[in-house]
Design a protein around this motif. Structure first.
Motif, PDB file in Angstrom:
ATOM      1  N   HIS A   1      13.553  26.256  89.194  1.00  0.00           N
ATOM      2  CA  HIS A   1      14.874  26.891  89.282  1.00  0.00           C
ATOM      3  C   HIS A   1      15.850  26.055  90.105  1.00  0.00           C
ATOM      4  O   HIS A   1      17.055  26.187  89.963  1.00  0.00           O
ATOM      5  N   HIS A   2      15.316  25.156  90.962  1.00  0.00           N
ATOM      6  CA  HIS A   2      16.194  24.293  91.763  1.00  0.00           C
ATOM      7  C   HIS A   2      17.069  23.416  90.889  1.00  0.00           C
ATOM      8  O   HIS A   2      18.204  23.111  91.237  1.00  0.00           O
ATOM      9  N   ARG A   3      16.509  22.992  89.747  1.00  0.00           N
ATOM     10  CA  ARG A   3      17.292  22.137  88.848  1.00  0.00           C
ATOM     11  C   ARG A   3      18.482  22.913  88.286  1.00  0.00           C
ATOM     12  O   ARG A   3      19.560  22.360  88.098  1.00  0.00           O
ATOM     13  N   VAL A   4      18.244  24.188  88.027  1.00  0.00           N
ATOM     14  CA  VAL A   4      19.322  25.031  87.509  1.00  0.00           C
ATOM     15  C   VAL A   4      20.383  25.229  88.595  1.00  0.00           C
ATOM     16  O   VAL A   4      21.583  25.195  88.334  1.00  0.00           O
ATOM     17  N   GLU A   5      19.921  25.396  89.849  1.00  0.00           N
ATOM     18  CA  GLU A   5      20.869  25.560  90.951  1.00  0.00           C
ATOM     19  C   GLU A   5      21.724  24.292  91.109  1.00  0.00           C
ATOM     20  O   GLU A   5      22.941  24.368  91.296  1.00  0.00           O
ATOM     21  N   THR A   6      21.078  23.126  91.003  1.00  0.00           N
ATOM     22  CA  THR A   6      21.790  21.851  91.144  1.00  0.00           C
ATOM     23  C   THR A   6      22.820  21.683  90.038  1.00  0.00           C
ATOM     24  O   THR A   6      23.967  21.296  90.293  1.00  0.00           O
ATOM     25  N   LEU A   7      22.413  21.989  88.793  1.00  0.00           N
ATOM     26  CA  LEU A   7      23.372  21.925  87.683  1.00  0.00           C
ATOM     27  C   LEU A   7      24.493  22.938  87.915  1.00  0.00           C
ATOM     28  O   LEU A   7      25.657  22.648  87.644  1.00  0.00           O
ATOM     29  N   GLY A   8      24.136  24.102  88.463  1.00  0.00           N
ATOM     30  CA  GLY A   8      25.127  25.133  88.781  1.00  0.00           C
ATOM     31  C   GLY A   8      26.165  24.623  89.772  1.00  0.00           C
ATOM     32  O   GLY A   8      27.352  24.859  89.604  1.00  0.00           O
ATOM     33  N   LEU A   9      25.714  23.891  90.804  1.00  0.00           N
ATOM     34  CA  LEU A   9      26.651  23.331  91.790  1.00  0.00           C
ATOM     35  C   LEU A   9      27.687  22.464  91.088  1.00  0.00           C
ATOM     36  O   LEU A   9      28.883  22.551  91.350  1.00  0.00           O
ATOM     37  N   TYR A  10      27.205  21.615  90.170  1.00  0.00           N
ATOM     38  CA  TYR A  10      28.113  20.758  89.411  1.00  0.00           C
ATOM     39  C   TYR A  10      29.065  21.609  88.575  1.00  0.00           C
ATOM     40  O   TYR A  10      30.274  21.376  88.565  1.00  0.00           O
ATOM     41  N   TRP A  11      28.519  22.615  87.911  1.00  0.00           N
ATOM     42  CA  TRP A  11      29.340  23.440  87.022  1.00  0.00           C
ATOM     43  C   TRP A  11      30.428  24.198  87.791  1.00  0.00           C
ATOM     44  O   TRP A  11      31.570  24.291  87.342  1.00  0.00           O
ATOM     45  N   HIS A  12      30.073  24.746  88.966  1.00  0.00           N
ATOM     46  CA  HIS A  12      31.063  25.453  89.776  1.00  0.00           C
ATOM     47  C   HIS A  12      32.136  24.491  90.270  1.00  0.00           C
ATOM     48  O   HIS A  12      33.300  24.865  90.402  1.00  0.00           O
ATOM     49  N   PHE A  13      31.744  23.233  90.522  1.00  0.00           N
ATOM     50  CA  PHE A  13      32.734  22.235  90.945  1.00  0.00           C
ATOM     51  C   PHE A  13      33.749  21.982  89.831  1.00  0.00           C
ATOM     52  O   PHE A  13      34.952  21.870  90.081  1.00  0.00           O
ATOM     53  N   VAL A  14      33.256  21.903  88.590  1.00  0.00           N
ATOM     54  CA  VAL A  14      34.146  21.705  87.445  1.00  0.00           C
ATOM     55  C   VAL A  14      35.126  22.878  87.343  1.00  0.00           C
ATOM     56  O   VAL A  14      36.317  22.695  87.067  1.00  0.00           O
ATOM     57  N   ASP A  15      34.640  24.070  87.624  1.00  0.00           N
ATOM     58  CA  ASP A  15      35.479  25.267  87.671  1.00  0.00           C
ATOM     59  C   ASP A  15      36.526  25.136  88.791  1.00  0.00           C
ATOM     60  O   ASP A  15      37.712  25.409  88.600  1.00  0.00           O
ATOM     61  N   LEU A  16      36.075  24.653  89.953  1.00  0.00           N
ATOM     62  CA  LEU A  16      36.965  24.456  91.112  1.00  0.00           C
ATOM     63  C   LEU A  16      38.117  23.510  90.808  1.00  0.00           C
ATOM     64  O   LEU A  16      39.260  23.765  91.182  1.00  0.00           O
ATOM     65  N   VAL A  17      37.803  22.405  90.136  1.00  0.00           N
ATOM     66  CA  VAL A  17      38.841  21.424  89.786  1.00  0.00           C
ATOM     67  C   VAL A  17      39.883  22.095  88.897  1.00  0.00           C
ATOM     68  O   VAL A  17      41.090  21.946  89.109  1.00  0.00           O
ATOM     69  N   TRP A  18      39.402  22.901  87.941  1.00  0.00           N
ATOM     70  CA  TRP A  18      40.336  23.581  87.049  1.00  0.00           C
ATOM     71  C   TRP A  18      41.204  24.591  87.818  1.00  0.00           C
ATOM     72  O   TRP A  18      42.381  24.755  87.523  1.00  0.00           O
ATOM     73  N   ILE A  19      40.623  25.256  88.816  1.00  0.00           N
ATOM     74  CA  ILE A  19      41.373  26.224  89.633  1.00  0.00           C
ATOM     75  C   ILE A  19      42.586  25.551  90.272  1.00  0.00           C
ATOM     76  O   ILE A  19      43.637  26.164  90.421  1.00  0.00           O
ATOM     77  N   PHE A  20      42.465  24.249  90.614  1.00  0.00           N
ATOM     78  CA  PHE A  20      43.609  23.523  91.175  1.00  0.00           C
ATOM     79  C   PHE A  20      44.509  22.911  90.096  1.00  0.00           C
ATOM     80  O   PHE A  20      45.723  22.834  90.260  1.00  0.00           O
ATOM     81  N   LEU A  21      43.898  22.470  88.985  1.00  0.00           N
ATOM     82  CA  LEU A  21      44.701  21.875  87.904  1.00  0.00           C
ATOM     83  C   LEU A  21      45.626  22.903  87.266  1.00  0.00           C
ATOM     84  O   LEU A  21      46.763  22.592  86.923  1.00  0.00           O
ATOM     85  N   PHE A  22      45.130  24.123  87.114  1.00  0.00           N
ATOM     86  CA  PHE A  22      45.876  25.174  86.423  1.00  0.00           C
ATOM     87  C   PHE A  22      47.244  25.446  87.068  1.00  0.00           C
ATOM     88  O   PHE A  22      48.277  25.301  86.405  1.00  0.00           O
ATOM     89  N   PRO A  23      47.331  25.786  88.367  1.00  0.00           N
ATOM     90  CA  PRO A  23      48.676  25.970  88.949  1.00  0.00           C
ATOM     91  C   PRO A  23      49.483  24.677  89.008  1.00  0.00           C
ATOM     92  O   PRO A  23      50.696  24.694  88.812  1.00  0.00           O
ATOM     93  N   THR A  24      48.801  23.539  89.286  1.00  0.00           N
ATOM     94  CA  THR A  24      49.524  22.268  89.432  1.00  0.00           C
ATOM     95  C   THR A  24      50.270  21.902  88.157  1.00  0.00           C
ATOM     96  O   THR A  24      51.447  21.526  88.206  1.00  0.00           O
ATOM     97  N   LEU A  25      49.587  22.010  87.016  1.00  0.00           N
ATOM     98  CA  LEU A  25      50.209  21.549  85.768  1.00  0.00           C
ATOM     99  C   LEU A  25      51.032  22.637  85.080  1.00  0.00           C
ATOM    100  O   LEU A  25      52.063  22.353  84.480  1.00  0.00           O
ATOM    101  N   TYR A  26      50.569  23.887  85.141  1.00  0.00           N
ATOM    102  CA  TYR A  26      51.172  24.925  84.307  1.00  0.00           C
ATOM    103  C   TYR A  26      52.135  25.855  85.055  1.00  0.00           C
ATOM    104  O   TYR A  26      53.029  26.425  84.448  1.00  0.00           O
ATOM    105  N   LEU A  27      51.892  26.066  86.358  1.00  0.00           N
ATOM    106  CA  LEU A  27      52.578  27.187  86.997  1.00  0.00           C
ATOM    107  C   LEU A  27      53.685  26.843  87.978  1.00  0.00           C
ATOM    108  O   LEU A  27      54.604  27.638  88.167  1.00  0.00           O
ATOM    109  N   ILE A  28      53.624  25.673  88.639  1.00  0.00           N
ATOM    110  CA  ILE A  28      54.538  25.479  89.774  1.00  0.00           C
ATOM    111  C   ILE A  28      55.944  25.059  89.370  1.00  0.00           C
ATOM    112  O   ILE A  28      56.816  24.932  90.226  1.00  0.00           O
ATOM    113  N   PHE A  29      56.194  24.833  88.062  1.00  0.00           N
ATOM    114  CA  PHE A  29      57.535  24.357  87.685  1.00  0.00           C
ATOM    115  C   PHE A  29      58.462  25.500  87.289  1.00  0.00           C
ATOM    116  O   PHE A  29      58.030  26.507  86.775  1.00  0.00           O
TER     117      PHE A  29
END
Lengths: 196, 93
Positions: free
Chosen positions: A168-196
């Motif tokens: 299950h550790h491998r799944v947790e490690t892949l999960g860390l990566y996946w949540h990071f990809v989600d995190l990047v999008w959380i910042f990209l979304f307002p930066t590109l679409y919302l602040i103008f």
């Protein structure tokens, strides 16, 4: 067991090597995306009219839906790890499958957005805003694909040979990566679409 | 992770974070229809994004439950990220 080095937690920190390695990689990933955000700020300040006009051509509704899809896939990823950790392989498969659907859904919606832009003759070389937009979202989409591949592999292994609870550790490690990809999008979304 | 917590407790915390993330997403979209001023709108957007990021890192990425030293892997690059963003923003003013 040959995987002991990655799966055995250090006695003093409780952290296994795989997790440590992923966090080192994610630290470098923060720096990688920092470059894009830095470039975005400089280019925006130099071309404010171009950036405002460009951002207003983006589809906020589609991007909001895509944000919801990615957040949902983060939830199912966390649940799939939890399920395997507690020995429920059936639930692990179900939630991993849902995460895969979320990842494919995100890429599908992103492709739709790109195609709509192309059909309006908007390309990465159209102006500075769209060069930045396509670079940032494109690299993010590559990261989504990078997460999708091991997810499909894991699900395939679980369906054919079974996925042992001890891994299950491998799944947790892949999960860390996946949540990071989600995190990047959380910042990209307002930066590109919302602040103008 | 938190071995002392039951399956249901952890599942509940994941769903709570999920709902909070969805509410914050709706909020960040909703506030764009209100004009607080150009700079204020950016600040609000960034603050909501930071709140969402904190929830993801703390709960989904298990930083709350793992050894606290693991947080250096976030705080150190994040310090340089904030330094870069702050410097470039101030230069552009």
């Amino acid at each position: 067991m040959s995987t002991a080095a990655t799966h055995t937690a250090r006695f003093n920190t409780g952290i296994y090597h795989g997790k440590l390695g992923m966090w080192v990689f994610l630290a470098s990933e923060i720096m990688f995306f920092s470059g894009f955000f830095g470039a975005f700020i400089v280019l925006r300040n130099l071309n404010l009219e171009v950036f405002t006009a460009g951002a207003h051509q983006l589809d906020k509704v589609v991007a909001t839906i895509n944000t919801a899809v990615l957040i949902t896939s983060s939830l199912t990823m966390a649940l799939s790890h939890l399920a395997l950790e507690r020995g429920h392989e059936g639930k692990f498969r179900l939630f991993l499958g849902l995460t895969i659907i979320g990842a494919i859904g995100f890429l599908g919606i992103k492709s739709y957005e790109y195609m709509t832009k192309f059909s309006h003759d908007i390309y990465p070389w159209t102006d500075t805003f769209f060069a930045t937009y396509f670079t940032m979202t494109g690299f993010h989409a590559l990261h989504v694909i990078g997460g999708l591949i091991p997810m499909v592999w894991m699900l395939g292994k679980s369906l054919t040979r079974g996925y042992p609870r001890e891994m299950h550790h491998r799944v947790e490690t892949l999960g860390l990566y996946w949540h990071f990809v989600d995190l990047v999008w959380i910042f990209l979304f307002p930066t590109l679409y919302l602040i103008f | 992770m938190a071995s002392g917590m039951s399956f249901e407790q952890i599942q509940k915390s994941y769903f709570t974070v999920f709902i909070a993330l969805m509410v914050l997403t709706a909020l960040t979209v909703a506030v764009t229809t209100i004009h607080f001023g150009d700079v204020a709108n950016i600040v609000v957007g960034v603050l909501i994004a930071i709140a969402k990021a904190g929830l993801v890192a703390y709960i989904f990425m298990h930083l709350k439950y793992d050894h606290s030293r693991l947080r250096y892997f976030v705080t150190v690059p994040l310090f340089f990220f904030v330094l870069l963003v702050a410097t470039l923003t101030l230069l552009g003013l």
